[in-house]
Design an enzyme around this catalytic site. Structure first.
Site, PDB file in Angstrom:
ATOM      1  CG  ASP A 194      37.299  42.475  42.933  1.00  0.00           C
ATOM      2  OD1 ASP A 194      37.501  41.405  42.361  1.00  0.00           O
ATOM      3  OD2 ASP A 194      38.218  43.078  43.245  1.00  0.00           O
ATOM      4  CD  GLU A 256      37.404  37.481  43.823  1.00  0.00           C
ATOM      5  OE1 GLU A 256      38.615  36.894  43.123  1.00  0.00           O
ATOM      6  OE2 GLU A 256      37.903  38.576  44.162  1.00  0.00           O
TER       7      GLU A 256
HETATM    8  C1  NOJ Z   1      39.554  39.743  41.256  1.00  0.00           C
HETATM    9  C2  NOJ Z   1      39.311  39.650  39.936  1.00  0.00           C
HETATM   10  O1  NOJ Z   1      38.387  38.562  39.583  1.00  0.00           O
HETATM   11  C3  NOJ Z   1      40.418  40.045  39.426  1.00  0.00           C
HETATM   12  O2  NOJ Z   1      40.374  40.029  37.927  1.00  0.00           O
HETATM   13  C4  NOJ Z   1      41.266  41.237  39.822  1.00  0.00           C
HETATM   14  O3  NOJ Z   1      42.411  41.350  39.446  1.00  0.00           O
HETATM   15  C5  NOJ Z   1      41.303  41.013  41.193  1.00  0.00           C
HETATM   16  N1  NOJ Z   1      40.127  40.570  42.072  1.00  0.00           N
HETATM   17  C6  NOJ Z   1      41.518  42.580  41.864  1.00  0.00           C
HETATM   18  O4  NOJ Z   1      40.563  43.410  41.646  1.00  0.00           O
END
Ligand code: NOJ
Length: 482
Positions: A194, A256
């Site tokens: 993430d 991500e």
């Molecule tokens: C990306 C995640 O996909 C999302 O759902 C989240 O709110 C943020 N990162 C923070 O962790």
């Protein structure tokens, strides 16, 4: 030459990964929330799609400010989802079917209720006298909040309940590395990581300057006013990524990184893959899609993604027919593809609940799976945590029985992608049509909204639309040209 060991290690190169949003997949205890035994029970569905792996959105204990992305213990299972034994059973059952399992690792922040926040304040980023700069949180508002207990201000790139960890402190890398080893020792196959672009911030915490040109990915308007120059995506992000790679060994790391494709190189030096968010946010026209895809293929490590739990659903963005074309695109591009649960049914956004749960407005993208037309849609015997979808989209059971369904199309596409050659070449095409070659196959997707005659000839292997002649098409088509 590839050795067998390389092939085993690189299992993900052409993989299809199915994203499970556990809260909305299958409830087994009647509390209205999906759980781990529910995922195990529904593995048949995932397996029959023909995918290679599943990615589990966070299952860790969490007070729920960001529904699992605010973690209080990275090495445990939230009782709402079950127990660690339930997890082990799911992992074993998935592996028995040849399905790999990716965890969602959340290393950039914790919940404010994580014991580290009090026991190890030095693992977070602080400012003594008010906000240290003008940075904004991704969901709006300032990125700094006052901790009433210490009177100091802490940094949070997301909700105030999610203080950012300080990845310049080696203790943090050590602690997150231990968490990764915990899950790897249980047998998981890798991690979706993430918010990797937020791991390292400017050392001097300088102000972000006003934005001078639009960011190619969606940002909330108040966030888009600033250029994200110092608050993330820093040139020295590699220091954090090296630590993640070290802990992961050969396990798959998918980042991500919410940055333009042109900025992914620094991430791909250490991670195996990064999502191509430019594709998810691309204007749905052939020119823009071709441009985004061309650049992503060049980058060499893009994982294709057209939807996830953070953004409006594919079918709501591009329409029901468009979503079938989008499936064709997602599953015939070269390289790994990530598919969000429900997209295989062509699910649109769900209804907003009377009392919203996610403060960032993402509830409609997380609607529970409609398994059948019985009470609770086969998802729950209780009160579903979010409103169920109406009958505008067929349930899994309905679509199983229909050869022309979107579900059937996804299954065919996933089988077909195994036959596509390794090569990839974008082709000149009539206006409004995106076309490319994969070895002996030619793929054309008509996004013009008009019927268009295609100039190519060959055997039609698959067509997404109902046209009697797919070469005179308003949809997408795969031909063999050999
Ligand atoms: C990306 C995640 O996909 C999302 O759902 C989240 O709110 C943020 N990162 C923070 O962790």
């Amino acid at each position: 030459m590839d050795t067998e060991a390389d092939t085993a290690r690189d299992w993900w190169r052409d993989a299809v990964v199915y994203q499970v949003y556990p809260r909305s997949f299958q409830d087994t205890d009647g509390d209205g929330t999906g759980d781990l035994p529910g995922i195990t029970r529904r593995l048949d569905h995932i397996d029959r799609l023909g995918v290679d792996a599943l990615w589990l959105s966070p299952i860790y204990p969490s007070p729920g400010a960001d529904l699992g992305y605010d973690v209080t213990d990275h090495a445990a299972v939230d009782p709402a989802f079950g127990t660690i034994d339930d997890f082990d059973r799911l992992l074993e059952a998935a592996h028995a079917r040849g399905l790999r399992v990716l965890m969602d690792l959340v290393p950039s922040h914790t919940s404010i209720e994580h014991p580290w926040f009090r026991a190890h304040p030095e693992r977070y980023i602080w400012s003594d006298d008010g906000p240290a700069n003008n940075w904004r949180a991704a969901f709006g508002g300032p990125a700094w909040s006052r901790d009433p207990e210490s009177g100091r201000w802490y940094l949070h790139s997301f909700f105030p309940e999610q203080p950012d960890l300080d990845w310049r402190n080696p203790d943090v890398a050590e602690a997150i590395g231990a968490v990764m080893r915990f899950w790897l020792a249980r047998g998981v196959d890798g991690f979706r990581v993430d918010a990797v672009d937020r791991l390292i911030k400017d050392e001097r915490l300088r102000d972000d300057p006003p934005a001078t040109r639009p960011f190619p990915l969606y940002l909330r308007p108040e966030v888009a006013e600033l250029e994200l120059r110092y608050s993330g995506d820093r040139p020295d992000v590699g220091t954090a990524l090296t630590a993640l790679r070290h802990a992961a060994g050969d396990a798959l790391l998918v980042g991500e990184a919410y940055v333009p494709t042109a900025r992914l190189e620094a991430y791909l030096e250490h991670l195996d893959l990064t999502f191509c968010f430019e594709l998810l946010h691309a204007a749905w026209n052939a020119d823009r899609l071709g441009e985004v895809i061309g650049a992503a293929v060049e980058s060499g490590g893009c994982a294709w993604i057209l939807s996830n739990h953070d953004f409006p659903r594919l079918a709501s963005r591009v329409g029901t027919e468009g979503a079938r074309g989008a499936a064709l695109l997602l599953l015939t591009l070269p390289g790994p593809a990530f598919l969000f649960q429900g997209d295989e049914l062509g699910m649109p956004n769900g209804a907003e609940p009377a009392a919203p749960i996610d403060r960032a407005g993402r509830d409609p993208f997380r609607t529970p799976m409609p398994w059948d037309s019985g009470p609770g849609a086969g998802f729950t015997t209780g009160l579903p945590w979010l409103p169920l979808i109406g009958d505008e989209v067929g349930s899994v059971a309905d679509q199983e029985a229909d050869e022309g369904s979107t579900l059937a199309l996804y299954r065919r596409l996933i089988r077909l992608r195994r036959e596509l050659g390794r090569g990839f070449q974008l082709l000149d095409a009539p206006e409004g049509v995106l076309a490319y070659e994969r070895g002996d196959h030619l793929i054309a997707m008509n996004v013009s909204g008009e019927r268009t005659a295609l100039p190519w000839r060959g055997d039609v292997v698959l067509a997404t639309g109902p046209e009697p002649d797919p070469l005179e098409t308003g949809a997408g088509v795969v031909l063999t040209t050999a």
